[in-house]
Motif scaffolding. Structure first.
Motif, short mmCIF file in Angstrom:
data_model
loop_
_atom_site.label_atom_id
_atom_site.label_comp_id
_atom_site.label_asym_id
_atom_site.label_seq_id
_atom_site.Cartn_x
_atom_site.Cartn_y
_atom_site.Cartn_z
N ASP A 213 -2.03 50.58 38.09
CA ASP A 213 -0.73 50.93 37.52
C ASP A 213 -0.65 52.42 37.22
O ASP A 213 0.40 53.06 37.43
CB ASP A 213 -0.47 50.12 36.25
CG ASP A 213 -0.23 48.65 36.55
OD1 ASP A 213 -0.15 48.29 37.74
OD2 ASP A 213 -0.12 47.86 35.59
N TYR A 249 9.14 49.23 41.94
CA TYR A 249 7.76 48.86 42.29
C TYR A 249 7.28 47.67 41.47
O TYR A 249 6.76 46.68 42.01
CB TYR A 249 6.81 50.03 42.08
CG TYR A 249 5.36 49.67 42.35
CD1 TYR A 249 4.85 49.66 43.65
CD2 TYR A 249 4.51 49.33 41.31
CE1 TYR A 249 3.53 49.32 43.90
CE2 TYR A 249 3.18 48.99 41.54
CZ TYR A 249 2.70 48.98 42.84
OH TYR A 249 1.39 48.64 43.08
N PHE A 250 7.44 47.72 40.16
CA PHE A 250 6.86 46.71 39.28
C PHE A 250 7.70 45.44 39.15
O PHE A 250 7.15 44.37 38.90
CB PHE A 250 6.64 47.30 37.88
CG PHE A 250 5.53 48.32 37.83
CD1 PHE A 250 4.21 47.95 37.93
CD2 PHE A 250 5.83 49.68 37.69
CE1 PHE A 250 3.18 48.89 37.89
CE2 PHE A 250 4.82 50.62 37.64
CZ PHE A 250 3.49 50.23 37.74
N LYS A 260 -0.27 44.74 44.40
CA LYS A 260 -0.20 46.13 43.94
C LYS A 260 -1.00 46.99 44.91
O LYS A 260 -2.21 47.17 44.78
CB LYS A 260 -0.75 46.24 42.51
CG LYS A 260 0.10 45.50 41.48
CD LYS A 260 -0.44 45.68 40.08
CE LYS A 260 0.47 45.00 39.07
NZ LYS A 260 -0.01 45.19 37.67
#
Length: 310
Positions: A213, A249-250, A260
């Motif tokens: 992340d 993205y998340f 991821k």
């Protein structure tokens, strides 16, 4: 209709820019030419001064239907008519080619068409639906361009990946032996099987590159940097853009099962680059963004190169 998009058609689902005429199914070249409002020709005429003196070495490109002057070009400039663009794509892709969208920008100065390739591919579990885009200008401002671009079915994001292992694009200027150059394109551009094989390898390489992340946040800051002398408003605006990219993205539903990794990141950047609201809305920002999507997007290319180097 907004200024830059003069006419266009699209199949079924309304495109993100909200412009054009809807049709129910992909069209053949004859139907597409009419539906897109491209059934006109460009003629070249001499240019004179106010005192009727001929200006040597230059001509005006004029649309035959309404006498619209599209641009001033040199004597060396060779016209590629809209009908020739469709004929080129028909021959390149073979019998039964269908068109998803086509149209005219900036009062006829620029035109494009998007043709569906005959086959879909399954690459690393993804359904990939390749298209050929053909972009031409009648005002002397740029080259003729053609490229193969993959579009993900789940979200319709164009992945303008700068593939180093496959020749997927071609361009030429409007001078010299035009027919010979277009034959060269037919010989070198369209190698779909090889292209899709290479594309699959590129996707798989990106999938295997896992990202933490924190790495994603760092990459977003690189793509959307803050200048040292930024004003408070500029800082606020950039933070909003970064949050937008992070969300894509998340939190994007269509990327939940992707994992991821670098592949998901490039998709998120592609979604951001082609759909995000600009910091400042102008009267024709959507059409300008559409043009940049057709011609390639530097933000997507930068993200892809970053992921290749990761």
């Amino acid at each position: 209709m907004a200024a830059n998009v003069e006419s266009m058609f699209y199949v079924r689902e309304t495109p993100w820019h909200g412009l054009g005429t809807r049709v129910n199914e992909a069209l053949n070249s004859e139907e597409a030419l009419t539906a897109a409002g491209l059934d006109w020709n460009v003629i070249q005429e001499p240019i004179y001064t106010e005192t009727e003196e001929l200006i040597e070495g230059y001509k005006a490109n004029v649309r035959d239907t309404d006498r619209q002057v599209l641009g001033v070009v040199t004597d060396r400039y060779k016209i590629v008519q809209n009908q020739e663009a469709f004929a080129f794509t028909d021959e390149l892709l073979g019998e039964g080619v269908r068109y998803e969208t086509a149209g005219s920008l900036q009062g006829g100065r620029k035109v494009w068409l998007l043709a569906h390739l005959p086959h879909e591919y399954i690459i690393s579990g993804e359904r990939i639906s390749p298209y050929l885009v053909f972009f031409n200008s009648h005002d002397g401002s740029g080259a003729i361009k053609a490229a193969i671009t993959p579009i993900r079915v789940v979200c319709q994001n164009t992945l303008n990946l700068a593939l180093s292992t496959a020749k997927r694009s071609w361009s030429m200027i409007h001078t010299g032996d035009i027919k010979g150059k277009m034959q060269e394109a037919k010989d070198t551009l369209f190698m779909a099987e090889k292209y899709m094989d290479n594309l699959g390898k590129e996707f798989e390489t990106l999938r295997k590159k896992k990202l933490t992340d924190q790495q994603v946040l760092d990459y977003i800051e690189i793509l959307l940097p803050l200048e040292e002398d930024s004003t408070p408003q500029q800082i606020k605006n950039m933070k909003r853009l970064r949050e937008d990219m992070k969300m894509r993205y998340f939190d994007a539903p269509d990327l939940k099962d992707v994992g991821k990794n670098a592949y998901a990141f490039v998709n998120a950047v592609s979604d951001f680059a082609t759909h995000a609201e600009p910091l400042r809305r102008t009267a024709n920002y959507k059409e300008n963004l559409f043009t940049r999507t057709v011609e390639g997007n530097p933000l997507i290319d930068k993200a892809y190169q970053m992921m290749k180097a990761a």
